[in-house]
Design a protein around this motif. Structure first.
Motif, PDB file in Angstrom:
ATOM      1  N   VAL A  37       0.839  -1.197   0.000  1.00  0.00           N
ATOM      2  CA  VAL A  37       0.000   0.000   0.000  1.00  0.00           C
ATOM      3  C   VAL A  37       0.871   1.244   0.000  1.00  0.00           C
ATOM      4  O   VAL A  37       1.751   1.386   0.853  1.00  0.00           O
ATOM      5  N   GLY A  38       0.625   2.147  -0.948  1.00  0.00           N
ATOM      6  CA  GLY A  38       1.371   3.390  -0.987  1.00  0.00           C
ATOM      7  C   GLY A  38       1.142   4.208   0.275  1.00  0.00           C
ATOM      8  O   GLY A  38       0.016   4.266   0.788  1.00  0.00           O
ATOM      9  N   HIS A  69       5.500  13.429  -0.886  1.00  0.00           N
ATOM     10  CA  HIS A  69       5.619  13.698  -2.318  1.00  0.00           C
ATOM     11  C   HIS A  69       7.030  13.405  -2.836  1.00  0.00           C
ATOM     12  O   HIS A  69       7.242  13.324  -4.046  1.00  0.00           O
ATOM     13  N   ARG A  70       7.983  13.242  -1.956  1.00  0.00           N
ATOM     14  CA  ARG A  70       9.367  12.927  -2.333  1.00  0.00           C
ATOM     15  C   ARG A  70       9.605  11.424  -2.422  1.00  0.00           C
ATOM     16  O   ARG A  70      10.639  10.983  -2.892  1.00  0.00           O
ATOM     17  N   LEU A  71       8.641  10.634  -1.910  1.00  0.00           N
ATOM     18  CA  LEU A  71       8.850   9.203  -1.761  1.00  0.00           C
ATOM     19  C   LEU A  71       7.831   8.390  -2.553  1.00  0.00           C
ATOM     20  O   LEU A  71       6.729   8.853  -2.840  1.00  0.00           O
ATOM     21  N   ALA A  72       8.222   7.155  -2.894  1.00  0.00           N
ATOM     22  CA  ALA A  72       7.314   6.185  -3.505  1.00  0.00           C
ATOM     23  C   ALA A  72       7.297   4.927  -2.646  1.00  0.00           C
ATOM     24  O   ALA A  72       7.294   3.811  -3.152  1.00  0.00           O
ATOM     25  N   SER A  73       7.302   5.112  -1.336  1.00  0.00           N
ATOM     26  CA  SER A  73       7.349   3.986  -0.410  1.00  0.00           C
ATOM     27  C   SER A  73       5.992   3.300  -0.321  1.00  0.00           C
ATOM     28  O   SER A  73       4.952   3.908  -0.577  1.00  0.00           O
ATOM     29  N   ARG A  74       6.023   2.016   0.054  1.00  0.00           N
ATOM     30  CA  ARG A  74       4.797   1.229   0.189  1.00  0.00           C
ATOM     31  C   ARG A  74       4.859   0.414   1.475  1.00  0.00           C
ATOM     32  O   ARG A  74       5.933  -0.016   1.897  1.00  0.00           O
ATOM     33  N   LEU A  75       3.699   0.180   2.082  1.00  0.00           N
ATOM     34  CA  LEU A  75       3.622  -0.486   3.366  1.00  0.00           C
ATOM     35  C   LEU A  75       3.026  -1.880   3.231  1.00  0.00           C
ATOM     36  O   LEU A  75       2.115  -2.118   2.430  1.00  0.00           O
TER      37      LEU A  75
END
Length: 280
Positions: free
Chosen positions: A142-143, A161-167
């Motif tokens: 999940v973003g 907005h700087r990251l494309a991390s997902r959980l």
């Protein structure tokens, strides 16, 4: 090398430092790495780590500890560094970030102590009892900007907005109003502009995921008091797996232990921070 990506990504531009004289650097603190009104501690630590890396003779951070003294604000800052010791394999120094306060006087915001070396010179031998965290592939997670009912609205967390991390979906119950109480967060870290992580970015990543306080049922800001990162290897390309855990919240403070793993199944960094647990 610590300074290898300057100008190539948003992270590098926003952590850039400009030498004024030996041991003194000018910097601009970007509001793009803010969480509500606070600047992210990992971002600030990476900026000071960059300045210290340009002061010491060795290229890579091995262990870096930052103490957060007063609240840093967006805008100009001065970083002063000093060398404590240099050797054949390791060198140690310090860095402090200063800004002008409301009374016109200089205020120290952060003080950092770090030991640097050369990661490429380390032996390849690995003996470890730990294993990478088990979680779904990146595309099935999940973003961080998609989780509903986030205790801190995404519009106030400019850093997202700087990251494309997902959980990992197994650790986002807090976003649905159902925290597990275990104090665990797992996920994938990635920069939104596609920049691969390097040793300097690892100083950011230990403080770049949602706080475990959310999984403990808290929803307020969790300001960092002290943050230590141990860099163990240069990361392989690709998103990094991050596992965060808190075992003890007492007296209004909690610890966060972080493991960071790369695409080659190596634990490339570990971090621990002490933070205040504030109610919203």
């Amino acid at each position: 090398m610590t300074d290898g990506h300057i100008g190539g990504s948003e992270f590098d531009r926003d952590t850039a430092v400009r030498p004024r004289e030996p041991g003194v650097f000018d910097a601009d603190i970007s509001a793009g790495w803010s969480i509500s009104a606070a600047i992210n501690g990992g971002y600030l630590k990476a900026m000071l780590g960059r300045a210290l890396g340009r002061t010491l003779p060795h290229p890579d951070p091995f262990t870096v500890t930052a103490h957060y003294l007063t609240a840093t604000r967006p805008g100009p800052a001065v970083i002063r560094t000093s060398v404590a010791r240099t050797g054949n394999t390791l060198s140690t120094g310090s860095a402090s970030l200063f800004q002008t306060g409301e009374d016109g006087r200089e205020v120290e915001r952060i003080r950092l102590l770090g030991t640097y070396g050369d990661l490429d010179a380390l032996p390849a031998d690995v003996r470890t009892a730990v294993k990478p965290p088990q979680m779904p592939p990146y595309e099935h997670c999940v973003g961080v900007d998609q989780a509903p009912a986030d205790p801190r609205p995404a519009g106030q967390v400019e850093m997202l907005h700087r990251l494309a991390s997902r959980l990992d979906p197994a650790t986002v119950g807090w976003a649905l109003g159902k925290p597990s109480g275990r104090g665990e967060i797992r996920g994938w870290f990635a920069f939104a502009d596609g920049r691969d992580a390097d040793p300097l970015a690892l100083l950011l990543i230990g403080d770049a995921m949602p706080p475990t306080a959310f999984d403990l049922g808290l929803s307020g800001w969790v300001p960092t008091v002290e943050l230590t990162t141990h860099v163990r290897a240069r990361p392989a390309p690709g998103p990094l797996r991050v596992a965060i855990g808190t075992r003890n919240l007492a007296g209004g403070f909690l610890e966060e232990d972080v493991e960071i793993w790369d695409s080659a199944d190596r634990m490339v960094a570990q971090s621990r921070q002490l933070a205040r647990a504030l109610l919203a």
